[in-house]
Design a protein around this motif. Sequence first.
Motif, mmCIF file in Angstrom:
data_model
loop_
_atom_site.group_PDB
_atom_site.id
_atom_site.type_symbol
_atom_site.label_atom_id
_atom_site.label_comp_id
_atom_site.label_asym_id
_atom_site.label_seq_id
_atom_site.Cartn_x
_atom_site.Cartn_y
_atom_site.Cartn_z
ATOM 1 N N SER A 404 0.822 -1.212 0.000
ATOM 2 C CA SER A 404 0.000 0.000 0.000
ATOM 3 C C SER A 404 0.857 1.263 0.000
ATOM 4 C CB SER A 404 -0.946 -0.003 1.208
ATOM 5 O OG SER A 404 -0.214 -0.052 2.424
ATOM 6 N N TYR A 405 2.170 1.097 -0.018
ATOM 7 C CA TYR A 405 3.092 2.238 -0.024
ATOM 8 C C TYR A 405 4.260 1.892 -0.936
ATOM 9 C CZ TYR A 405 5.741 6.201 1.953
ATOM 10 O OH TYR A 405 6.414 7.382 2.138
ATOM 11 N N ILE A 406 4.559 2.771 -1.872
ATOM 12 C CA ILE A 406 5.733 2.574 -2.735
ATOM 13 C C ILE A 406 6.839 3.478 -2.219
ATOM 14 C CG2 ILE A 406 6.654 2.563 -5.080
ATOM 15 C CD1 ILE A 406 3.797 2.452 -6.120
ATOM 16 N N GLY A 407 7.751 2.890 -1.465
ATOM 17 C CA GLY A 407 8.876 3.649 -0.938
ATOM 18 C C GLY A 407 10.101 3.447 -1.807
ATOM 19 N N TRP A 408 10.914 4.462 -1.923
ATOM 20 C CA TRP A 408 12.095 4.359 -2.779
ATOM 21 C C TRP A 408 13.142 5.371 -2.332
ATOM 22 C CZ3 TRP A 408 12.811 8.955 -5.577
ATOM 23 C CH2 TRP A 408 11.692 9.780 -5.674
ATOM 24 N N GLY A 409 14.379 5.157 -2.823
ATOM 25 C CA GLY A 409 15.368 6.137 -2.419
ATOM 26 C C GLY A 409 16.823 5.724 -2.466
ATOM 27 N N LYS A 410 17.168 4.605 -3.107
ATOM 28 C CA LYS A 410 18.596 4.333 -3.275
ATOM 29 C C LYS A 410 19.218 5.430 -4.152
ATOM 30 C CE LYS A 410 19.139 0.298 -1.171
ATOM 31 N NZ LYS A 410 17.752 -0.076 -0.845
ATOM 32 N N THR A 411 18.438 5.896 -5.108
ATOM 33 C CA THR A 411 18.755 7.106 -5.844
ATOM 34 C C THR A 411 17.466 7.909 -5.861
ATOM 35 O OG1 THR A 411 19.534 8.031 -7.959
ATOM 36 C CG2 THR A 411 18.292 6.000 -8.080
ATOM 37 N N THR A 412 17.547 9.233 -5.983
ATOM 38 C CA THR A 412 16.367 10.049 -5.670
ATOM 39 C C THR A 412 16.073 11.045 -6.787
ATOM 40 O OG1 THR A 412 17.773 11.558 -4.424
ATOM 41 C CG2 THR A 412 16.695 9.818 -3.190
ATOM 42 N N GLN A 413 15.542 10.555 -7.882
ATOM 43 C CA GLN A 413 15.217 11.424 -9.006
ATOM 44 C C GLN A 413 13.916 12.174 -8.744
ATOM 45 O OE1 GLN A 413 15.142 8.951 -12.492
ATOM 46 N NE2 GLN A 413 17.215 8.194 -12.157
ATOM 47 N N LEU A 414 13.968 13.475 -8.794
ATOM 48 C CA LEU A 414 12.763 14.280 -8.625
ATOM 49 C C LEU A 414 11.752 13.976 -9.729
ATOM 50 C CD1 LEU A 414 14.371 17.685 -7.624
ATOM 51 C CD2 LEU A 414 12.641 16.484 -6.293
ATOM 52 N N GLY A 415 10.489 13.901 -9.349
ATOM 53 C CA GLY A 415 9.413 13.648 -10.303
ATOM 54 C C GLY A 415 9.060 12.192 -10.477
ATOM 55 N N TYR A 416 9.708 11.310 -9.734
ATOM 56 C CA TYR A 416 9.515 9.866 -9.871
ATOM 57 C C TYR A 416 8.115 9.425 -9.445
ATOM 58 C CZ TYR A 416 11.178 4.957 -9.140
ATOM 59 O OH TYR A 416 11.384 3.610 -9.170
ATOM 60 N N GLY A 417 7.543 10.096 -8.438
ATOM 61 C CA GLY A 417 6.302 9.638 -7.838
ATOM 62 C C GLY A 417 5.107 9.678 -8.762
ATOM 63 N N LEU A 418 5.047 10.621 -9.701
ATOM 64 C CA LEU A 418 3.896 10.721 -10.600
ATOM 65 C C LEU A 418 3.740 9.453 -11.424
ATOM 66 C CD1 LEU A 418 1.598 12.379 -11.910
ATOM 67 C CD2 LEU A 418 3.295 13.188 -13.574
ATOM 68 N N GLY A 419 4.819 9.009 -12.057
ATOM 69 C CA GLY A 419 4.754 7.784 -12.853
ATOM 70 C C GLY A 419 4.437 6.572 -11.993
ATOM 71 N N LEU A 420 4.966 6.537 -10.773
ATOM 72 C CA LEU A 420 4.669 5.418 -9.884
ATOM 73 C C LEU A 420 3.177 5.341 -9.579
ATOM 74 C CD1 LEU A 420 7.584 5.553 -7.264
ATOM 75 C CD2 LEU A 420 7.339 3.990 -9.203
ATOM 76 N N ALA A 421 2.553 6.488 -9.305
ATOM 77 C CA ALA A 421 1.121 6.485 -9.013
ATOM 78 C C ALA A 421 0.322 6.017 -10.224
ATOM 79 C CB ALA A 421 0.675 7.872 -8.568
ATOM 80 N N MET A 422 0.706 6.468 -11.415
ATOM 81 C CA MET A 422 -0.020 6.059 -12.622
ATOM 82 C C MET A 422 0.149 4.566 -12.883
ATOM 83 S SD MET A 422 0.155 9.192 -15.350
ATOM 84 C CE MET A 422 1.922 9.435 -15.435
ATOM 85 N N GLY A 423 1.366 4.053 -12.714
ATOM 86 C CA GLY A 423 1.590 2.627 -12.909
ATOM 87 C C GLY A 423 0.828 1.793 -11.905
ATOM 88 N N ALA A 424 0.776 2.262 -10.643
ATOM 89 C CA ALA A 424 0.019 1.550 -9.613
ATOM 90 C C ALA A 424 -1.459 1.493 -9.972
ATOM 91 C CB ALA A 424 0.219 2.222 -8.261
ATOM 92 N N LYS A 425 -1.980 2.591 -10.517
ATOM 93 C CA LYS A 425 -3.398 2.634 -10.895
ATOM 94 C C LYS A 425 -3.682 1.694 -12.067
ATOM 95 C CE LYS A 425 -7.553 4.362 -10.337
ATOM 96 N NZ LYS A 425 -8.319 4.130 -9.087
#
Length: 546
Positions: A404-425
Amino acid sequence: MKAVAAVAEILKREGVKFLIGYPVNPIIEAAAQADIRTIIVRQERTGLHMADAVSRVTSGQKIGVFTMQHGPGSENAFGGVAQAYGDSVPIVVLPGGYPRRITNIPPNFNSFINYRHVTKWIEQVILPDAVPDALRRAFTQVKNGRPRPVLVEIPTDVFQEEIPEPLNYTAAPRMRSGPDPKAVAEVAAALVAAERLVIYAGQGVHYAQAWSQLRQLAELLEAPVTTSLQGKSAFPENHPLSLGSGGRSVSKQLHEFLKNADVIFGIGCSFATTNYGVAMPKGKVIIHSTLDAADINKDVPVERALVGDAALTLDALLLEVKDRLKGTPRGRAQAVAAEIKRIKAEWMAQWMPKLTSSATPLSPYRVINDLLHTVDPARTIITHDAGSPRDQISPFWECTEPLSYIGWGKTTQLGYGLGLAMGAKLAHPDKLCVNVWGDAAIGFTGMDFETAVRERIPILSVLLNNFSMAIELPIMKTATEKYRSTDISGHYADMAKAFGGHGERVTEPGDIVPAIQRGIKKTEEGVPVLLEFITEKEIDFSIYKY
């Protein structure tokens, strides 16, 4: 059969339901002809982030696939593949390549050469009848062992050449391997002997779908559990033994229990050193269980180690631990839970003024807290973005359900979360999928909100806008004073409306919850939503040092 049609048919046999990409690559048209839904993004990196999420939120049971043009498409896509590699995400990447006669001639970009360090498996197909074998190898690699990207580059002049029929291809198998039984017995004995054991769970628990076994082991050993950012939601955070997750910012109870632990048992994690993960305190006995032996003793010295699938490992440990404890816990759970509860209460009391603040501009912590208590967390998949949103949301968002949570951060590219939310949907259309980002992140990938609208992907995008790169203020004082180098601007709710989505700008504390409720309703109607909250320049985080 033409080689490009074979690629599409192989994707279909591998269970691929949608292909994410950016033209021009002939695979896109061939996939559409094979009734695979094609999804076109505004830039390659976002498409890779979407494929990334498909794999993450399905525990790798569905593999995200992305395709792009040779040359500039492959060049633009590099960051998305590198991010998936850093966070150990299994995706299949299918770039076009320059025609074979010039593929190795400078300055032409050759993916086979340039992507080697950010892929687990990589090939360049130079003969059309080699396509099935190359894809069989790629899908076998992406489904087995450590999850990471694989890439098959197909030169443009190969696509239209013929290959023999019938196509001989069977979907690649999934295989698991377990740990050495002797080592399992030794680890079980060490876990039982520990006085202040802490279990640290990584995303290997997600990929192995070993959530039940993790909980059983924790309850049997009466041991508190924390997770990495990537492993967040692997253990229910409303459980009395939960310490929450850790990244750059952590809860007080997590910090205290790690500091006072005698043994730390890492399961399904890499223990990789990163500024955005939990640092292990010195002088502790570390027991490490992971799928990839290359991680053992890489970043932290370990006393004992197990190599294998997290579910098989936990199954084996449960048998051994039960045998040593005669099948029942020792009566420690109540005291451990009481200590966690006491420290957590102290920590929450410290942060409650920010979490409930009525100030304007808004406290980002108030926005996050109101969001948590407005959505149904069990029916929500949420992700942070890099920088402040990650450090503000990760300690305080309470997950109760796996994935229920997509956590990430070994590398931290700004703007990553938008695509993650769309892929999850795309992977879970029945769930509310949310990304929380800042005004710096939206500058990188904000145009792809239009992709959500055009491709009918109704996400809830929560933007914390403080008109500043606030996290940089302490280290860019002169640049800010002289040249306003940390200032950024925009009316992003209007942007969302211009794209055809639902956009609102919120400035008052009392309007936060009603706006979220309206946003959720709009997503249920099939409309992507962007809620823009005007926040203060908050730079306080829940950070502790050993």
